[in-house]
Design a protein around this motif. Structure first.
Motif, short mmCIF file in Angstrom:
data_model
loop_
_atom_site.label_atom_id
_atom_site.label_comp_id
_atom_site.label_asym_id
_atom_site.label_seq_id
_atom_site.Cartn_x
_atom_site.Cartn_y
_atom_site.Cartn_z
N ALA A 105 0.83 -1.21 0.00
CA ALA A 105 0.00 0.00 0.00
C ALA A 105 0.86 1.25 0.00
O ALA A 105 0.59 2.20 -0.75
CB ALA A 105 -0.93 -0.01 1.21
N ARG A 106 1.92 1.27 0.81
CA ARG A 106 2.80 2.44 0.84
C ARG A 106 3.50 2.65 -0.50
O ARG A 106 3.68 3.77 -0.95
CB ARG A 106 3.83 2.32 1.98
N HIS A 107 3.89 1.56 -1.15
CA HIS A 107 4.55 1.71 -2.44
C HIS A 107 3.57 2.21 -3.51
O HIS A 107 3.95 3.01 -4.37
CB HIS A 107 5.20 0.40 -2.89
N LEU A 108 2.33 1.79 -3.44
CA LEU A 108 1.33 2.30 -4.38
C LEU A 108 1.13 3.80 -4.20
O LEU A 108 0.94 4.53 -5.18
CB LEU A 108 0.00 1.56 -4.22
N VAL A 109 1.19 4.27 -2.97
CA VAL A 109 1.09 5.71 -2.71
C VAL A 109 2.28 6.44 -3.33
O VAL A 109 2.13 7.51 -3.93
CB VAL A 109 0.99 5.99 -1.19
N VAL A 110 3.46 5.85 -3.22
CA VAL A 110 4.66 6.46 -3.82
C VAL A 110 4.49 6.56 -5.34
O VAL A 110 4.79 7.60 -5.94
CB VAL A 110 5.93 5.64 -3.47
N ILE A 111 3.98 5.50 -5.96
CA ILE A 111 3.76 5.52 -7.41
C ILE A 111 2.74 6.60 -7.78
O ILE A 111 2.97 7.38 -8.71
CB ILE A 111 3.30 4.14 -7.92
N ALA A 112 1.62 6.62 -7.08
CA ALA A 112 0.58 7.61 -7.39
C ALA A 112 1.09 9.03 -7.21
O ALA A 112 0.86 9.89 -8.07
CB ALA A 112 -0.65 7.37 -6.52
N ASP A 113 1.79 9.29 -6.12
CA ASP A 113 2.34 10.63 -5.88
C ASP A 113 3.34 11.03 -6.97
O ASP A 113 3.31 12.16 -7.46
CB ASP A 113 3.01 10.71 -4.51
N ALA A 114 4.22 10.11 -7.33
CA ALA A 114 5.22 10.41 -8.35
C ALA A 114 4.55 10.69 -9.70
O ALA A 114 4.93 11.63 -10.40
CB ALA A 114 6.20 9.25 -8.49
N PHE A 115 3.54 9.90 -10.04
CA PHE A 115 2.87 10.13 -11.32
C PHE A 115 2.11 11.45 -11.32
O PHE A 115 2.14 12.18 -12.31
CB PHE A 115 1.93 8.98 -11.68
N LEU A 116 1.46 11.78 -10.23
CA LEU A 116 0.73 13.05 -10.17
C LEU A 116 1.68 14.24 -10.28
O LEU A 116 1.37 15.21 -10.97
CB LEU A 116 -0.10 13.14 -8.89
N ARG A 117 2.84 14.17 -9.64
CA ARG A 117 3.83 15.24 -9.77
C ARG A 117 4.31 15.35 -11.21
O ARG A 117 4.43 16.45 -11.75
CB ARG A 117 5.02 15.01 -8.83
N TYR A 118 4.56 14.22 -11.84
CA TYR A 118 5.00 14.20 -13.24
C TYR A 118 3.93 14.79 -14.15
O TYR A 118 4.23 15.60 -15.04
CB TYR A 118 5.31 12.76 -13.65
N GLN A 119 2.69 14.41 -13.91
CA GLN A 119 1.59 14.87 -14.75
C GLN A 119 1.37 16.38 -14.62
O GLN A 119 0.99 17.03 -15.58
CB GLN A 119 0.32 14.12 -14.38
N GLU A 120 1.61 16.93 -13.45
CA GLU A 120 1.43 18.37 -13.25
C GLU A 120 2.41 19.21 -14.05
O GLU A 120 2.08 20.31 -14.47
CB GLU A 120 1.57 18.71 -11.76
N VAL A 121 3.61 18.70 -14.26
CA VAL A 121 4.63 19.49 -14.94
C VAL A 121 4.82 19.10 -16.40
O VAL A 121 5.57 19.75 -17.13
CB VAL A 121 6.00 19.40 -14.21
N THR A 122 4.13 18.07 -16.85
CA THR A 122 4.31 17.57 -18.21
C THR A 122 3.00 17.60 -18.95
O THR A 122 1.98 17.13 -18.46
CB THR A 122 4.82 16.11 -18.17
N ARG A 123 3.03 18.15 -20.14
CA ARG A 123 1.85 18.15 -20.99
C ARG A 123 1.79 16.79 -21.68
O ARG A 123 2.63 16.45 -22.51
CB ARG A 123 1.95 19.28 -22.01
N VAL A 124 0.78 15.99 -21.35
CA VAL A 124 0.69 14.63 -21.86
C VAL A 124 0.10 14.59 -23.26
O VAL A 124 0.60 13.91 -24.14
CB VAL A 124 -0.15 13.74 -20.91
#
Length: 83
Positions: free
Chosen positions: A23-42
């Motif tokens: 569960a903690r690792h899934l939170v790390v993945i979700a947080d990392a992806f959300l940070r990436y998505q905020e700064v990157t135009r997909v």
């Protein structure tokens, strides 16, 4: 790197019988992806043609979604179809 670290994290969680580790690792993945998505135009804008970078970003989004949905399923949690 959070996605690449998922298989070892899953193995560790299974070996230790520690669903909280997963569960903690899934939170790390979700947080990392959300940070990436905020700064990157997909997606391309307007009439702009999709580039290789756009396709790679979409593939990354799909991979993150697949890993998160699979991990949640292992924890007995249904993932939503869309957020």
């Amino acid at each position: 790197t959070a996605l690449a670290d998922y298989p070892p994290a899953l193995a560790t969680a299974a070996t230790r019988r520690a669903p909280d580790h997963l569960a903690r690792h899934l939170v790390v993945i979700a947080d990392a992806f959300l940070r990436y998505q905020e700064v990157t135009r997909v997606l391309p804008l307007g009439d702009e043609k999709p580039s290789a970078a756009h396709r790679a970003r979409l593939a990354l989004a799909e991979a993150a979604g697949t890993v998160l949905a699979g991990g949640l399923s292992l924890l007995g949690i249904d993932a939503p179809e869309h957020l």
